[in-house]
Scaffold this motif. Structure first.
Motif, PDB file in Angstrom:
ATOM      1  N   ASP A 124      11.358  -7.224   3.525  1.00 32.58           N
ATOM      2  CA  ASP A 124      10.101  -7.665   3.034  1.00 32.58           C
ATOM      3  C   ASP A 124       9.612  -7.134   1.794  1.00 32.58           C
ATOM      4  OD1 ASP A 124       9.864  -9.150   5.511  1.00 32.58           O
ATOM      5  OD2 ASP A 124       8.770  -7.405   6.497  1.00 32.58           O
ATOM      6  N   GLY A 125       8.829  -7.691   1.043  1.00 33.86           N
ATOM      7  CA  GLY A 125       8.190  -7.457  -0.092  1.00 33.86           C
ATOM      8  C   GLY A 125       7.460  -6.392  -0.032  1.00 33.86           C
ATOM      9  N   ARG A 126       6.871  -5.963  -0.966  1.00 33.75           N
ATOM     10  CA  ARG A 126       5.720  -4.857  -1.069  1.00 33.75           C
ATOM     11  C   ARG A 126       4.666  -4.878  -2.309  1.00 33.75           C
ATOM     12  NH1 ARG A 126      10.732  -1.881  -1.964  1.00 33.75           N
ATOM     13  NH2 ARG A 126      10.823  -0.895  -3.992  1.00 33.75           N
ATOM     14  N   THR A 127       3.610  -4.575  -2.049  1.00 32.29           N
ATOM     15  CA  THR A 127       2.621  -4.381  -2.980  1.00 32.29           C
ATOM     16  C   THR A 127       1.883  -3.132  -2.800  1.00 32.29           C
ATOM     17  OG1 THR A 127       2.078  -6.700  -2.899  1.00 32.29           O
ATOM     18  CG2 THR A 127       0.319  -5.337  -4.072  1.00 32.29           C
ATOM     19  N   LEU A 128       2.148  -2.182  -4.009  1.00 31.94           N
ATOM     20  CA  LEU A 128       1.560  -0.735  -3.731  1.00 31.94           C
ATOM     21  C   LEU A 128       0.513  -0.423  -4.826  1.00 31.94           C
ATOM     22  CD1 LEU A 128       5.067   1.168  -3.786  1.00 31.94           C
ATOM     23  CD2 LEU A 128       3.569   0.078  -1.753  1.00 31.94           C
ATOM     24  N   ILE A 129      -0.419   0.316  -4.602  1.00 31.66           N
ATOM     25  CA  ILE A 129      -1.615   0.371  -5.506  1.00 31.66           C
ATOM     26  C   ILE A 129      -1.531   1.855  -5.760  1.00 31.66           C
ATOM     27  CG2 ILE A 129      -4.112   0.303  -5.659  1.00 31.66           C
ATOM     28  CD1 ILE A 129      -4.224  -1.977  -3.893  1.00 31.66           C
ATOM     29  N   ASN A 130      -1.714   2.267  -7.179  1.00 28.51           N
ATOM     30  CA  ASN A 130      -1.602   3.372  -7.833  1.00 28.51           C
ATOM     31  C   ASN A 130      -2.860   3.775  -8.489  1.00 28.51           C
ATOM     32  OD1 ASN A 130       0.944   3.672  -6.748  1.00 28.51           O
ATOM     33  ND2 ASN A 130       1.840   2.955  -8.689  1.00 28.51           N
ATOM     34  N   ASN A 184       0.758   4.600  -3.936  1.00 27.08           N
ATOM     35  CA  ASN A 184       0.585   3.970  -2.642  1.00 27.08           C
ATOM     36  C   ASN A 184      -0.423   4.333  -1.609  1.00 27.08           C
ATOM     37  OD1 ASN A 184       1.285   2.413  -0.319  1.00 27.08           O
ATOM     38  ND2 ASN A 184       3.134   3.832   0.359  1.00 27.08           N
ATOM     39  N   ILE A 185      -1.556   3.897  -2.290  1.00 33.88           N
ATOM     40  CA  ILE A 185      -3.045   4.487  -1.811  1.00 33.88           C
ATOM     41  C   ILE A 185      -3.278   4.059  -0.218  1.00 33.88           C
ATOM     42  CG2 ILE A 185      -5.570   4.123  -2.007  1.00 33.88           C
ATOM     43  CD1 ILE A 185      -5.348   4.377  -5.111  1.00 33.88           C
ATOM     44  N   PHE A 186      -2.831   2.827  -0.013  1.00 38.32           N
ATOM     45  CA  PHE A 186      -2.974   2.247   1.356  1.00 38.32           C
ATOM     46  C   PHE A 186      -1.811   2.512   2.149  1.00 38.32           C
ATOM     47  CE2 PHE A 186      -5.707  -0.185  -1.540  1.00 38.32           C
ATOM     48  CZ  PHE A 186      -7.174   0.129  -0.833  1.00 38.32           C
ATOM     49  N   ASP A 187      -0.917   3.275   1.920  1.00 34.57           N
ATOM     50  CA  ASP A 187      -0.193   3.752   2.617  1.00 34.57           C
ATOM     51  C   ASP A 187       0.724   2.740   3.403  1.00 34.57           C
ATOM     52  OD1 ASP A 187       1.430   6.017   4.055  1.00 34.57           O
ATOM     53  OD2 ASP A 187       0.427   5.818   5.634  1.00 34.57           O
ATOM     54  N   PRO A 191       5.526   7.161   1.554  1.00 33.42           N
ATOM     55  CA  PRO A 191       4.197   6.954   2.133  1.00 33.42           C
ATOM     56  C   PRO A 191       3.230   7.153   0.996  1.00 33.42           C
ATOM     57  CG  PRO A 191       5.037   8.877   3.017  1.00 33.42           C
ATOM     58  CD  PRO A 191       6.124   8.534   2.265  1.00 33.42           C
ATOM     59  N   CYS A 192       2.008   7.199   1.343  1.00 32.59           N
ATOM     60  CA  CYS A 192       0.965   7.842   0.377  1.00 32.59           C
ATOM     61  C   CYS A 192       1.195   9.084   0.161  1.00 32.59           C
ATOM     62  CB  CYS A 192      -0.436   7.536   1.164  1.00 32.59           C
ATOM     63  SG  CYS A 192      -1.976   8.105  -0.056  1.00 32.59           S
ATOM     64  N   SER A 193       0.931   9.362  -1.332  1.00 36.28           N
ATOM     65  CA  SER A 193       0.732  10.776  -1.648  1.00 36.28           C
ATOM     66  C   SER A 193      -0.461  10.901  -2.799  1.00 36.28           C
ATOM     67  CB  SER A 193       2.240  11.277  -2.333  1.00 36.28           C
ATOM     68  OG  SER A 193       2.510  10.311  -3.425  1.00 36.28           O
ATOM     69  N   GLY A 217       0.197  22.994 -14.030  1.00 34.89           N
ATOM     70  CA  GLY A 217       0.416  23.034 -12.441  1.00 34.89           C
ATOM     71  C   GLY A 217      -0.268  21.995 -11.597  1.00 34.89           C
ATOM     72  N   GLU A 218       0.693  21.576 -10.734  1.00 34.49           N
ATOM     73  CA  GLU A 218       0.162  20.596  -9.874  1.00 34.49           C
ATOM     74  C   GLU A 218       0.263  20.808  -8.196  1.00 34.49           C
ATOM     75  OE1 GLU A 218       1.866  15.961  -9.037  1.00 34.49           O
ATOM     76  OE2 GLU A 218       1.929  16.890 -11.026  1.00 34.49           O
ATOM     77  N   ILE A 219      -0.681  20.331  -7.572  1.00 33.91           N
ATOM     78  CA  ILE A 219      -0.488  20.485  -6.080  1.00 33.91           C
ATOM     79  C   ILE A 219      -0.988  19.119  -5.589  1.00 33.91           C
ATOM     80  CG2 ILE A 219      -3.036  21.306  -5.974  1.00 33.91           C
ATOM     81  CD1 ILE A 219      -2.068  22.942  -3.314  1.00 33.91           C
ATOM     82  N   GLY A 220      -0.097  18.765  -4.575  1.00 32.37           N
ATOM     83  CA  GLY A 220      -0.267  17.177  -4.193  1.00 32.37           C
ATOM     84  C   GLY A 220      -0.167  17.340  -2.605  1.00 32.37           C
ATOM     85  N   MET A 221       0.007  16.224  -1.985  1.00 28.92           N
ATOM     86  CA  MET A 221      -0.110  16.011  -0.643  1.00 28.92           C
ATOM     87  C   MET A 221       0.806  14.668   0.001  1.00 28.92           C
ATOM     88  SD  MET A 221      -0.766  17.979   1.871  1.00 28.92           S
ATOM     89  CE  MET A 221      -2.183  18.952   1.649  1.00 28.92           C
ATOM     90  N   TRP A 222       1.851  14.861   0.660  1.00 29.65           N
ATOM     91  CA  TRP A 222       2.294  13.562   1.666  1.00 29.65           C
ATOM     92  C   TRP A 222       1.176  13.125   2.571  1.00 29.65           C
ATOM     93  CZ3 TRP A 222       5.672  10.768  -1.116  1.00 29.65           C
ATOM     94  CH2 TRP A 222       6.544  11.469  -1.917  1.00 29.65           C
ATOM     95  N   ASP A 223       0.771  12.030   2.619  1.00 29.06           N
ATOM     96  CA  ASP A 223       0.068  11.704   3.647  1.00 29.06           C
ATOM     97  C   ASP A 223       0.896  11.401   4.982  1.00 29.06           C
ATOM     98  OD1 ASP A 223      -1.921  11.003   5.391  1.00 29.06           O
ATOM     99  OD2 ASP A 223      -2.512   9.209   4.416  1.00 29.06           O
TER     100      ASP A 223
END
Length: 686
Positions: A627-633, A651-654, A675-677, A163-169
């Motif tokens: 634009d390019g992007r840099t995402l951190i997980n 996408n920690i830094f949203d 966005p961040c989740s 089971g998983e519970i998450g959140m969109w920021d």
């Protein structure tokens, strides 16, 4: 009795400890079936990236497009209803039904873009083959192939529930839920077993509709996926599996918003007065039979896939009813695909001078598409084809290996279309055409073992993207069909494992020449047609690195450099343009990923990844640049004998980024990126 057992138990304990130590300190060898036989991925003369079940799960990769973030020079052009996969800058034109990247699940092809939005569940391995794969996979593998291999049943009872519970920021926090289970059932000891996996994913999504529409489920998602695999091994020689798959999905597709103009909204907001909904109902049946003889291995893969999709959205995507005559665009796809591949291969083994395989492939497709707006376009396609292929590897002397292969393929597409343009005062038009082609798809490679751990290679291969029909815009029979495009790929590379199997470095350089490129040309604001009017080229470099400097610590990195541009394409009349020298849409110059994970022997782990790409053009005119992007997980958790726990974040830094961009209704319409989740995953194993 005790005296006898103690040494045995000590021996077992020592072996288990050594096995655990090896797992923590050395890179895991990966055996793939990319070339239709089991091989060490490091021995294949070509660019192949392989991701095991453990890698997919520890990175919390839940969808196919999330995995491609880690593969250099692989990019997914996402939109609300499909994922268009681009490898090394090679992708089909906008509006094309068929993909230039072959996607195979357990050996069965998923031919159109809409079928390539995969949710992962109990995946054994994913293989990404870059460059044309025409010899072994045939048509529509011009860019490459992605193989998804699901987990097979074993002869031990077990499984897990999760089971998983998450959140969109966004919007003050929007929940994400996922639950499911996997169970392995031995039915007859060492002979018959079944494995069942199901999961359900739900969320109201990160976007809010602030317009007058009563539909506030702009990005609501409901995905249910299931699979049952039955495996029968009546003897050591036979291995037979029947795989049944199903999916039932409903998505809100309101991910487009205006960032300027009279209908601009803020981030995570849309303002529509109409619907936005996409529904998918699909099932597949796969029968795989393998016979392992004394001298040869024989394999048969029979597949059937039924896929149905319906979607609708507000045409103007604004809070106003600006198109009162046709306020809603709707479309539907119904696809029935069957295929049969039968092949014979020499037995793998050491000290062989010659390895070979040969086979035949047959397929049929029944495809109906409907697009309804100002005009109604209803198209029926009856497609079928057959191929004969062979490939052999001569191991010359001790270190030289020469591989030669070829495929003769016949493809026939029969299309009929009805266009109802009564709303535009043009009445009803019917048209029909046939596109058929016989093509030879060769490949050749030569490799040299510098050492037992380091191999260099050179490879050349031909790619082929079949012709087809314009099911969206064509109003006359003359504009209904278009022809195939072809390409040649030239590649050199080096593959290595060093430092006692703790460091892997793979480097490849490539050049691709595309002829008769399929492109879309507009003849009015509402009418375009597909033609083979251009040339294109792509070249670049790819680097993959894995390193285990310390027990438990794994470092990974990849870098892709790509130059992909259009050659010799000029249009006249409406929308006259010289595209020559322009960059290919959806082809970032740089793509990169870097990550680290540390695992303690106790079962705890922590890891993080950086994934990104440089800017790229959204259209062939090159007047719209994203634009390019840099995402951190990141993730952290514990894997135990009975319980697994993981905290994850994407996408920690949203970072705010765009997937697509276009001019529409006096403003700029963009598809907003996720966005961040973040969330918590808990699993119980039994």
């Amino acid at each position: 009795m005790t005296v006898v057992l103690v040494p045995q138990l000590l021996s077992v304990g020592v072996c288990a400890a050594e096995e655990k130590k090896d797992e923590l300190f050395y890179l895991e060898p990966i055996v793939v079936t990319a070339e239709k036989t089991a091989q060490d991925v490091q021995r294949i003369p070509g660019s192949v990236s392989a991701y095991t079940k453990s890698v997919v799960e520890e990175r919390h990769v839940e969808k196919l497009y999330e995995l491609t973030d880690y593969v250099p020079n692989v990019f997914v052009k996402k939109n609300s209803t499909e994922n268009i996969i681009s490898i090394r800058g090679i992708s089909p034109m906008q509006g094309s039904l068929f993909s230039a990247t072959g996607l195979y699940v357990d050996g069965v092809n998923y031919p159109i873009h809409q079928m390539q939005n995969l949710d992962f569940i109990d995946i054994e391995r994913v293989e990404v083959l870059k460059g044309p794969q025409g010899t072994l996979y045939g048509r529509n593998s011009e860019a490459g192939v992605i193989n998804v291999i699901t987990s097979s049943p074993s002869n031990e009872f077990g499984g897990k529930v999760f089971g998983e519970i998450g959140m969109w920021d966004s919007r003050g926090g929007v929940p994400i839920y996922k639950e499911g289970g996997i169970v392995n059932l031995p039915l007859v000891e060492d002979t018959l077993a079944m494995k069942v996996a199901v999961q359900n994913y739900t969320t109201d999504g990160w976007m809010e509709n602030i317009g007058p529409s009563s539909q506030d489920d702009a990005t609501r998602v409901r995905h249910f996926n299931g699979r049952a695999t039955t495996r029968w091994t009546p003897s050591d020689a036979w291995d037979i599996s029947l795989i049944l798959q199903g999916q039932d999905e409903t998505d809100g597709i309101g991910v487009y918003r205006f960032i300027d103009g009279p209908y601009a909204t803020g981030r995570n907001e849309i303002a529509w007065d109409g619907p936005n909904k996409n529904s998918v109902d699909a099932n597949a049946q796969i029968l795989k039979a393998e016979y392992h003889g004394t001298d040869v291995d024989i394999t048969s893969v029979t597949g059937r896939h039924s896929y149905s999709q319906d979607y609708e959205y507000d045409v103007d995507m604004t809070p106003m009813n600006l198109y009162s005559m046709f306020p809603v665009f709707t479309a539907d796809y119904d696809v029935e695909v069957w295929s049969e591949e039968f092949r014979i291969a020499s037995k793998p083994g050491k000290n062989r001078r010659f390895d070979w395989l040969t086979g035949v492939y047959l397929y049929g497709e029944d495809i109906q598409t409907g697009n309804y707006s100002m005009t109604d376009h209803v198209t029926d396609q009856d497609n079928w084809g057959a191929a004969l292929f062979a490939q052999g590897t001569l191991h010359m002397w001790e270190r030289w290996h020469f591989n030669l292969g070829g495929r003769v393929e016949y493809a026939r597409l029969e299309g009929e279309k009805t266009v109802n343009a009564a709303m535009m005062g043009m009445g009803v038009t019917t048209m029909a055409d046939t596109v058929d082609d016989t093509v030879f798809l060769p490949s050749a490679s030569i490799s040299y073992d510098l050492t037992p751990e380091v191999m260099t290679y050179g490879k050349v291969s031909r790619g082929y993207l079949s012709g087809g029909f314009d099911s969206y815009f064509a109003m006359t029979e003359e504009l209904f069909s278009y022809d195939p495009e072809y390409s040649w790929n030239y590649e050199v590379g080096i593959k290595s494992k060093m430092l006692d199997n703790r460091l892997m470095v793979n480097l490849a350089a490539f050049y691709i020449d595309v002829e008769d490129k399929q492109v879309a040309e507009y003849v009015s604001p509402y009418e375009r047609y597909f033609v083979n009017a251009a040339k294109a080229e792509s070249y670049g470099v790819e680097l993959d690195v894995q390193y285990k400097p310390l027990p438990g610590l794994t470092l990974t990195g990849s870098l892709g450099y790509l130059e992909s541009e259009i050659k010799d394409w000029t249009t006249e009349g409406y929308n006259a343009w010289d595209y020559s020298g322009n960059k290919t849409p959806g082809a970032p110059e740089f793509s990169y990923a870097a990550g680290a994970i540390y695992r303690w022997e106790s079962g705890f782990f922590v890891g993080a990844d950086v994934v990104g790409l440089s800017s790229y053009y959204a259209n062939a005119e090159n007047d719209r640049k994203l634009d390019g992007r840099t995402l951190i997980n990141a993730r952290a958790g514990y894997e135990g004998e009975r319980f697994d726990v993981m905290l994850w974040a994407r996408n920690i830094f949203d970072e705010d980024y765009e997937e697509r961009s276009m001019s529409w209704m006096g403003g700029t319409l963009i598809q907003q990126g996720e966005p961040c989740s973040f969330g918590l995953l808990v699993a119980y194993k039994f």
